[in-house]
Design a protein around this motif. Structure first.
Motif, PDB file in Angstrom:
ATOM      1  N   LEU A  29       2.581 -88.844 126.477  1.00 48.61           N
ATOM      2  CA  LEU A  29       1.825 -89.842 125.725  1.00 48.61           C
ATOM      3  C   LEU A  29       2.530 -90.168 124.401  1.00 48.61           C
ATOM      4  CD1 LEU A  29      -0.791 -91.433 126.059  1.00 48.61           C
ATOM      5  CD2 LEU A  29      -2.040 -89.527 125.070  1.00 48.61           C
ATOM      6  N   LEU A  30       3.130 -89.124 123.786  1.00 52.32           N
ATOM      7  CA  LEU A  30       3.802 -89.309 122.491  1.00 52.32           C
ATOM      8  C   LEU A  30       5.185 -89.957 122.631  1.00 52.32           C
ATOM      9  CD1 LEU A  30       2.890 -85.895 120.816  1.00 52.32           C
ATOM     10  CD2 LEU A  30       2.130 -88.154 120.055  1.00 52.32           C
ATOM     11  N   LEU A  31       5.766 -89.837 123.834  1.00 52.92           N
ATOM     12  CA  LEU A  31       7.145 -90.309 124.037  1.00 52.92           C
ATOM     13  C   LEU A  31       7.373 -91.766 123.614  1.00 52.92           C
ATOM     14  CD1 LEU A  31       9.692 -88.863 125.036  1.00 52.92           C
ATOM     15  CD2 LEU A  31       9.306 -89.904 127.276  1.00 52.92           C
ATOM     16  N   PRO A  32       6.500 -92.723 124.029  1.00 47.45           N
ATOM     17  CA  PRO A  32       6.762 -94.116 123.635  1.00 47.45           C
ATOM     18  C   PRO A  32       6.383 -94.414 122.179  1.00 47.45           C
ATOM     19  CG  PRO A  32       4.767 -94.000 124.967  1.00 47.45           C
ATOM     20  CD  PRO A  32       5.344 -92.634 124.933  1.00 47.45           C
ATOM     21  N   MET A  33       5.698 -93.476 121.503  1.00 45.96           N
ATOM     22  CA  MET A  33       5.196 -93.784 120.157  1.00 45.96           C
ATOM     23  C   MET A  33       6.338 -94.052 119.177  1.00 45.96           C
ATOM     24  SD  MET A  33       2.367 -91.722 117.891  1.00 45.96           S
ATOM     25  CE  MET A  33       3.444 -90.444 117.264  1.00 45.96           C
ATOM     26  N   LYS A  34       7.388 -93.207 119.209  1.00 46.05           N
ATOM     27  CA  LYS A  34       8.493 -93.374 118.245  1.00 46.05           C
ATOM     28  C   LYS A  34       9.211 -94.705 118.413  1.00 46.05           C
ATOM     29  CE  LYS A  34       9.200 -88.461 117.371  1.00 46.05           C
ATOM     30  NZ  LYS A  34      10.015 -87.271 117.648  1.00 46.05           N
ATOM     31  N   PRO A  35       9.660 -95.073 119.655  1.00 49.84           N
ATOM     32  CA  PRO A  35      10.316 -96.385 119.788  1.00 49.84           C
ATOM     33  C   PRO A  35       9.386 -97.550 119.432  1.00 49.84           C
ATOM     34  CG  PRO A  35      10.068 -95.299 121.943  1.00 49.84           C
ATOM     35  CD  PRO A  35       9.774 -94.296 120.892  1.00 49.84           C
ATOM     36  N   LEU A  36       8.084 -97.416 119.743  1.00 50.43           N
ATOM     37  CA  LEU A  36       7.132 -98.486 119.396  1.00 50.43           C
ATOM     38  C   LEU A  36       7.039 -98.640 117.885  1.00 50.43           C
ATOM     39  CD1 LEU A  36       4.243 -97.831 121.964  1.00 50.43           C
ATOM     40  CD2 LEU A  36       5.653 -99.897 121.840  1.00 50.43           C
ATOM     41  N   LYS A  37       7.035 -97.491 117.163  1.00 52.49           N
ATOM     42  CA  LYS A  37       7.003 -97.548 115.703  1.00 52.49           C
ATOM     43  C   LYS A  37       8.279 -98.182 115.147  1.00 52.49           C
ATOM     44  CE  LYS A  37       3.771 -94.012 114.107  1.00 52.49           C
ATOM     45  NZ  LYS A  37       3.596 -92.724 113.419  1.00 52.49           N
ATOM     46  N   ALA A  38       9.399 -97.865 115.814  1.00 49.57           N
ATOM     47  CA  ALA A  38      10.688 -98.414 115.343  1.00 49.57           C
ATOM     48  C   ALA A  38      10.714 -99.935 115.459  1.00 49.57           C
ATOM     49  CB  ALA A  38      11.836 -97.797 116.148  1.00 49.57           C
ATOM     50  N   THR A  39      10.140-100.466 116.559  1.00 52.93           N
ATOM     51  CA  THR A  39      10.155-101.935 116.733  1.00 52.93           C
ATOM     52  C   THR A  39       9.106-102.624 115.866  1.00 52.93           C
ATOM     53  OG1 THR A  39       8.564-101.898 118.555  1.00 52.93           O
ATOM     54  CG2 THR A  39      10.883-101.695 119.150  1.00 52.93           C
ATOM     55  N   ALA A  40       8.117-101.846 115.381  1.00 56.27           N
ATOM     56  CA  ALA A  40       7.016-102.457 114.612  1.00 56.27           C
ATOM     57  C   ALA A  40       7.505-103.110 113.328  1.00 56.27           C
ATOM     58  CB  ALA A  40       5.958-101.406 114.297  1.00 56.27           C
ATOM     59  N   THR A  41       8.617-102.613 112.775  1.00 57.10           N
ATOM     60  CA  THR A  41       9.130-103.172 111.510  1.00 57.10           C
ATOM     61  C   THR A  41      10.182-104.245 111.747  1.00 57.10           C
ATOM     62  OG1 THR A  41      10.694-101.315 111.453  1.00 57.10           O
ATOM     63  CG2 THR A  41       8.652-101.073 110.194  1.00 57.10           C
ATOM     64  N   THR A  42      10.466-104.565 113.027  1.00 55.82           N
ATOM     65  CA  THR A  42      11.468-105.594 113.332  1.00 55.82           C
ATOM     66  C   THR A  42      10.797-106.967 113.434  1.00 55.82           C
ATOM     67  OG1 THR A  42      11.206-105.363 115.719  1.00 55.82           O
ATOM     68  CG2 THR A  42      12.798-103.894 114.647  1.00 55.82           C
ATOM     69  N   SER A  43      11.626-107.967 113.697  1.00 55.52           N
ATOM     70  CA  SER A  43      11.097-109.342 113.802  1.00 55.52           C
ATOM     71  C   SER A  43      10.348-109.554 115.115  1.00 55.52           C
ATOM     72  CB  SER A  43      12.244-110.360 113.684  1.00 55.52           C
ATOM     73  OG  SER A  43      13.210-110.077 114.691  1.00 55.52           O
ATOM     74  N   GLN A  44      10.612-108.694 116.115  1.00 54.91           N
ATOM     75  CA  GLN A  44       9.917-108.829 117.399  1.00 54.91           C
ATOM     76  C   GLN A  44       9.200-107.521 117.767  1.00 54.91           C
ATOM     77  OE1 GLN A  44      13.253-110.224 119.874  1.00 54.91           O
ATOM     78  NE2 GLN A  44      12.112-112.125 120.131  1.00 54.91           N
ATOM     79  N   PRO A  45       8.142-107.222 117.052  1.00 53.57           N
ATOM     80  CA  PRO A  45       7.435-105.958 117.345  1.00 53.57           C
ATOM     81  C   PRO A  45       6.675-106.036 118.669  1.00 53.57           C
ATOM     82  CG  PRO A  45       6.207-107.231 115.721  1.00 53.57           C
ATOM     83  CD  PRO A  45       7.475-107.994 115.993  1.00 53.57           C
ATOM     84  N   VAL A  46       6.643-104.907 119.384  1.00 52.03           N
ATOM     85  CA  VAL A  46       5.818-104.832 120.601  1.00 52.03           C
ATOM     86  C   VAL A  46       4.362-104.669 120.180  1.00 52.03           C
ATOM     87  CG1 VAL A  46       5.381-103.545 122.742  1.00 52.03           C
ATOM     88  CG2 VAL A  46       7.721-103.789 121.880  1.00 52.03           C
ATOM     89  N   LEU A  47       4.125-103.743 119.237  1.00 57.55           N
ATOM     90  CA  LEU A  47       2.787-103.530 118.667  1.00 57.55           C
ATOM     91  C   LEU A  47       2.903-103.446 117.154  1.00 57.55           C
ATOM     92  CD1 LEU A  47       1.349-100.619 120.898  1.00 57.55           C
ATOM     93  CD2 LEU A  47       1.099-103.053 121.281  1.00 57.55           C
ATOM     94  N   THR A  48       1.807-103.717 116.452  1.00 55.02           N
ATOM     95  CA  THR A  48       1.793-103.535 114.992  1.00 55.02           C
ATOM     96  C   THR A  48       1.589-102.049 114.692  1.00 55.02           C
ATOM     97  OG1 THR A  48      -0.610-103.760 114.808  1.00 55.02           O
ATOM     98  CG2 THR A  48       0.691-105.802 114.719  1.00 55.02           C
ATOM     99  N   ILE A  49       1.922-101.654 113.466  1.00 55.74           N
ATOM    100  CA  ILE A  49       1.729-100.259 113.046  1.00 55.74           C
ATOM    101  C   ILE A  49       0.263 -99.852 113.210  1.00 55.74           C
ATOM    102  CG2 ILE A  49       1.618 -98.769 110.996  1.00 55.74           C
ATOM    103  CD1 ILE A  49       4.398 -98.841 112.011  1.00 55.74           C
ATOM    104  N   GLN A  50      -0.656-100.754 112.839  1.00 57.00           N
ATOM    105  CA  GLN A  50      -2.090-100.448 112.935  1.00 57.00           C
ATOM    106  C   GLN A  50      -2.507-100.200 114.380  1.00 57.00           C
ATOM    107  OE1 GLN A  50      -4.686-103.348 111.150  1.00 57.00           O
ATOM    108  NE2 GLN A  50      -6.523-102.167 111.583  1.00 57.00           N
ATOM    109  N   GLN A  51      -1.978-101.042 115.316  1.00 54.51           N
ATOM    110  CA  GLN A  51      -2.304-100.855 116.740  1.00 54.51           C
ATOM    111  C   GLN A  51      -1.772 -99.516 117.252  1.00 54.51           C
ATOM    112  OE1 GLN A  51      -0.502-104.509 118.102  1.00 54.51           O
ATOM    113  NE2 GLN A  51      -2.491-105.526 118.367  1.00 54.51           N
ATOM    114  N   ILE A  52      -0.560 -99.158 116.833  1.00 53.96           N
ATOM    115  CA  ILE A  52       0.043 -97.884 117.260  1.00 53.96           C
ATOM    116  C   ILE A  52      -0.787 -96.708 116.752  1.00 53.96           C
ATOM    117  CG2 ILE A  52       2.085 -96.373 117.013  1.00 53.96           C
ATOM    118  CD1 ILE A  52       3.727 -99.053 116.745  1.00 53.96           C
ATOM    119  N   GLU A  53      -1.173 -96.783 115.474  1.00 54.16           N
ATOM    120  CA  GLU A  53      -1.952 -95.684 114.892  1.00 54.16           C
ATOM    121  C   GLU A  53      -3.331 -95.563 115.539  1.00 54.16           C
ATOM    122  OE1 GLU A  53      -1.844 -96.412 110.707  1.00 54.16           O
ATOM    123  OE2 GLU A  53       0.111 -95.435 110.458  1.00 54.16           O
TER     124      GLU A  53
END
Length: 859
Positions: free
Chosen positions: A113-137
């Motif tokens: 469950l935690l495995l995708p969290m780090k890459p998702l957080k990494a993309t959250a600060t880019t111009s094409q985020p998969v999810l926002t930081i709030q959604q991830i949290e």
């Protein structure tokens, strides 16, 4: 809906066949049955079951397959199951090995469950985020913390199990794990939001949808399967399953741990914390099992359902009420022929946007619903207990199954009527576009739960709507599948191996409370379950104008098959305009409420057990201990013959040179002076510490008795009088005459009964007879105020009958049956004896002694 239980899922029972042809009149509720379940039913009313796995311990596997039973039986002395220590320790290792293997799987699931969290957080600060930081949290809230807790637990437990010997201790590890359940509470509170967020993100983002549909979980170290694919939704559910698994394992470990082992108290404490945690979280945490899609494609989730008594057209109807995210629906089960699929019939519905709770001043007085006479309710309880006793005897004698089924059916009929006719607390809801509806509940706790659940949903942006006939049909059709409460809450629906609950007396001290934000006038009430529903049993005094009330009040609460204790904290309202027109009572505000399981392992000890119950940020501290029925029935003569308690009545009256003991006269005088209109006088528990203080001054013949009586709470004075009669070394109506009273009350011919019962009175020693006649006249005067004090002759006979007749210990051995058989034939007869004399025209001592019409054969 009751809070999460750890007693397992409902099973197919004899009731299913009964339900197919059982009905209660054209518009009454048709009692319902279960469908046969292969696994956990959709929307089960208990915590959903643990995933089966080959590494489960044998005990857990057996319990899962059986459908679950109560997880808190009383352990016998020494080793719980009565096996030798060596075998017990071996069983501990087996249980721990199975749990350790499942813990490894659980950690792997959390890792996945935690495995995708780090890459998702990494993309959250880019111009094409998969999810926002709030959604991830939101989606991964507390998962990291839960992972770290269990990784540390696993790393510490693993070497202990691998290097096993009889000296291994691991109770501290389970105690620490239980102490961190606050993290799970936060996870559970966020669970629904996490699922909803994940679902919305999947619908709006293909990339996240692919990630969430196939998360790779590592297999166990010794498994051939390297990875399995699991959905994010399924993995988010694992922590909820895990708490139940841990609680079951704790129970099994305790069963195989010697009482004198250093782990025993630690495991016991961990089990208590885990059970209280399970009781404190609500069942509305699994939208997967409780959702229906509307024709517009929106998800409508079932949040809560349960059986309520509705007042409709002046009579009581048992309804099944369903609370969805946007609508409240009231239904009854349609009558169907045997074998056909059962369905609900919608009686009415209110969109939550249109639902309002009328304030006391706004509500109109409801049409008068005549309360069911108390004596008829008591008769039903007696019949139920007598039937329960007959069923137990039939089973013990291996009687015919047809005879047992017939008795069970009769018992169900009585329990159903009791459930239908006992509730009296009004719960009114109103559709702002028209009609009001009135339910009657047995518990203020339950009323508060329904109100809070509705108000929580109303905080969302809800729209008013009208359901088309097709939409209503679809929604009503989904109720049978989505319901989480499958059975009417009566003991007939319990499985034979479920805990019968506790019978006896629970002593509770309500110490104090903290966490109030501003000063208020505060008090607590105590509720326990009995005959399938909760009833209020005790109430503390009001502590005025404080944020930290210190009550330190002790209560003695009679338990009749009880499994839970509820504590409610109120702010007292003195505004007489805020009167509920449905029952003419001032409405006090509930500040908080909480519930704990009455675990026999915890309460069945001689020592006080102190605990804290948390409710809406408020913490109430209380202590409790339990006295079983057979222990509480003992009459113990006092070693000090200079007092009055535990001393023969003839000794006391001779010493005082009085006809009626001073204690009886003074308590009766005080009750008649200022307690005769007190609601529930003689039924409501007085504060035990006050009763003990009065006992001490009467025993010492203290000169301050009258002053103390005038200042004392009237329920404590009433309790002192009851205690005096209960502690007599032999009953007021004597051991010698007890068998004759039992035979006399059973006579059918009225003239023979009259002769016998009057002769028995004449046969009593003079002090006993004069005191009994004095008490009879007092109780009749109390019953004259029944419209105000709610105490009928039958109520008073129920309270005093066993107290005045129950034989002393030596005599009673022949009369006692099982501890659970509280409403035994003897107890029923004891109540009937006193009721006979209460209903009889007044008779004086002189008349009895003068009258020779009564036969005078020896008894």
């Amino acid at each position: 809906m009751e809070p999460l239980s750890h007693r397992g899922l409902p099973r197919l029972s004899w009731i299913d066949t009964l339900y197919s042809n059982f009905s209660y009149g054209a518009d009454d509720y048709d009692a319902e049955g279960n469908e046969e379940q292969k696994g956990p039913p959709e929307g089960s009313e208990t915590m959903p079951y643990i995933d089966e796995s080959p590494t489960m311990s044998p005990q857990l596997s057996a319990r899962s397959q059986g459908g679950g039973d109560s997880i808190s039986p009383t352990p016998p002395e020494g080793l719980a199951p009565g096996v030798e220590a060596g075998k017990g320790l071996e069983m501990r290792k087996l249980v721990l090995s199975g749990f350790l293997a499942s813990e490894e799987i659980y950690i792997n699931q959390l890792e996945a469950l935690l495995l995708p969290m780090k890459p998702l957080k990494a993309t959250a600060t880019t111009s094409q985020p998969v999810l926002t930081i709030q959604q991830i949290e939101t989606i991964f809230y507390k998962i990291q913390d839960i992972y770290e807790i269990h990784k540390e637990f696993y790393d510490n437990l693993c070497p202990k199990v691998q290097q096993w010997d009889s000296q291994v201790t691991m109770g501290h590890l389970f105690q620490k794990l239980a102490s961190q359940l606050g993290v799970y509470k936060a996870f559970v509170d966020n669970y629904k939001v996490a699922l909803e967020t994940a679902e919305k993100c999947s619908q709006s983002n293909n990339q996240f949808q692919k990630i969430s549909e196939e998360l790779k979980v590592k297999g166990p170290k010794d498994s051939r399967d390297s990875h399995t694919s699991v959905t994010m939704e399924a993995l988010l559910y694992k922590p909820i399953d895990r708490v139940t698994r841990s609680t079951l394992v704790l129970h099994d470990l305790l069963k195989h741990t010697p009482v004198d082992h250093p782990d025993y108290p630690l495991l016991q404490d961990a089990l208590r914390i885990s059970q209280n945690f399970l009781s404190s979280i609500n069942e509305d945490i699994d939208p997967r099992r409780t959702a229906v899609t509307t024709p517009k494609g929106e998800t409508r989730q079932l949040v809560k359902d349960g059986f309520l008594v509705e007042v409709s057209e002046g009579s009581r109807k048992l309804r099944h009420v369903f609370l969805f995210t946007d609508v409240l629906l009231c239904a009854k089960l349609k009558k169907t022929s045997a074998g056909k699929h059962q369905q609900y019939d919608c009686k009415w519905y209110i969109p939550l946007a249109d639902l309002v709770f009328p304030s006391p001043e706004e509500s109109e007085a409801s049409p008068q619903v005549h309360p069911f006479p108390d004596h008829e309710l008591e008769d039903m309880k007696m019949k139920i207990s007598a039937l329960k006793s007959e069923i137990q005897k039939e089973k013990a004698n291996k009687g015919q199954s047809r005879a047992i089924e017939r008795l069970k059916k009769k018992m169900f009929e009585n329990e159903f009527l009791l459930l239908l006719n006992s509730p009296t607390i009004p719960f009114r809801i109103h559709n702002r576009n028209g009609k009001s509806y009135l339910f009657l509940l047995s518990s203020d706790y339950e009323r508060s739960e329904w109100r809070e659940a509705i108000q929580k949903l109303q905080k969302k942006d809800l729209q008013a709507f009208v359901l088309s006939s097709v939409e209503l049909q679809v929604l009503t059709g989904s109720c049978f599948k989505l319901r989480t409460v499958h059975n009417i809450p009566v003991t007939s629906n319990k499985d034979d191996d479920e805990s019968p609950g506790l019978y006896g007396f629970l002593h509770v001290i309500v110490h104090s409370a903290k966490g109030f934000k501003q000063s208020a006038n505060l008090y607590c009430t105590l509720e326990v379950d009995s005959f399938g529903y909760f009833v209020s049993k005790a109430k503390t005094r009001v502590f005025r104008d404080t944020t930290e009330p210190k009550w330190d009040e002790e209560f003695e609460i009679e338990l009749e098959g009880s499994q839970s204790l509820r504590i409610l904290c109120y702010e007292k309202c003195y505004d007489k305009t805020k009167v509920n027109k449905d029952n003419n009572e001032i409405v006090d505000k509930i500040m908080g409420k909480g519930q704990i399981q009455l675990d026999p392992q915890t309460v069945e000890t001689k020592n006080w057990h102190t605990d804290v119950i948390e409710m809406n940020g408020i913490k109430v501290e209380f202590s409790m201990k339990f006295t079983s029925r057979d222990m509480s029935l003992k009459r113990t003569p006092s070693k000090k013959q200079s007092g009055v308690f535990g001393v023969k009545i003839s000794v006391v009256t001779k010493r005082e040179r009085s006809k009626v003991p001073y204690i009886v006269r003074q308590c009766v005088e005080e009750v008649e002076k200022r307690g005769i209109e007190e609601v529930g006088i003689y039924r409501i528990s007085g504060v035990a510490t006050d009763i003990q203080a009065l006992k001490a001054v009467f025993d010492a013949n203290n000169k301050d008795i009258l002053l103390m009586l005038s200042d004392m709470d009237i329920n404590a004075i009433a309790g002192t009088l009851k205690l005096y009669f209960r502690e007599l070394p032999e009953p007021l109506l004597t051991d010698r005459l007890y068998p004759a009273f039992m035979e006399g009350i059973a006579l059918s011919d009225p003239a023979a009964k009259e002769n016998c019962m009057m002769h028995l009175l004449r046969s009593l020693p003079d002090p006993n007879l004069i005191t009994f006649l004095f008490l009879l006249e007092h109780l009749k005067r109390v019953a004259e105020k029944e419209p105000v004090n709610k105490m009928s002759l039958h109520n008073l006979a129920t309270v005093f009958g066993p107290t005045l007749l129950r034989p002393s210990e030596v005599e009673s051995k022949a009369h006692l049956t099982s501890a659970a058989d509280i409403w035994s034939h003897d107890v029923m007869a004891q109540v009937q004896v006193l009721l006979y004399y209460l209903q009889h025209p007044p008779v004086s001592f002189a008349e009895l002694k003068r009258n020779t019409l009564y036969f005078s054969t020896d008894v």
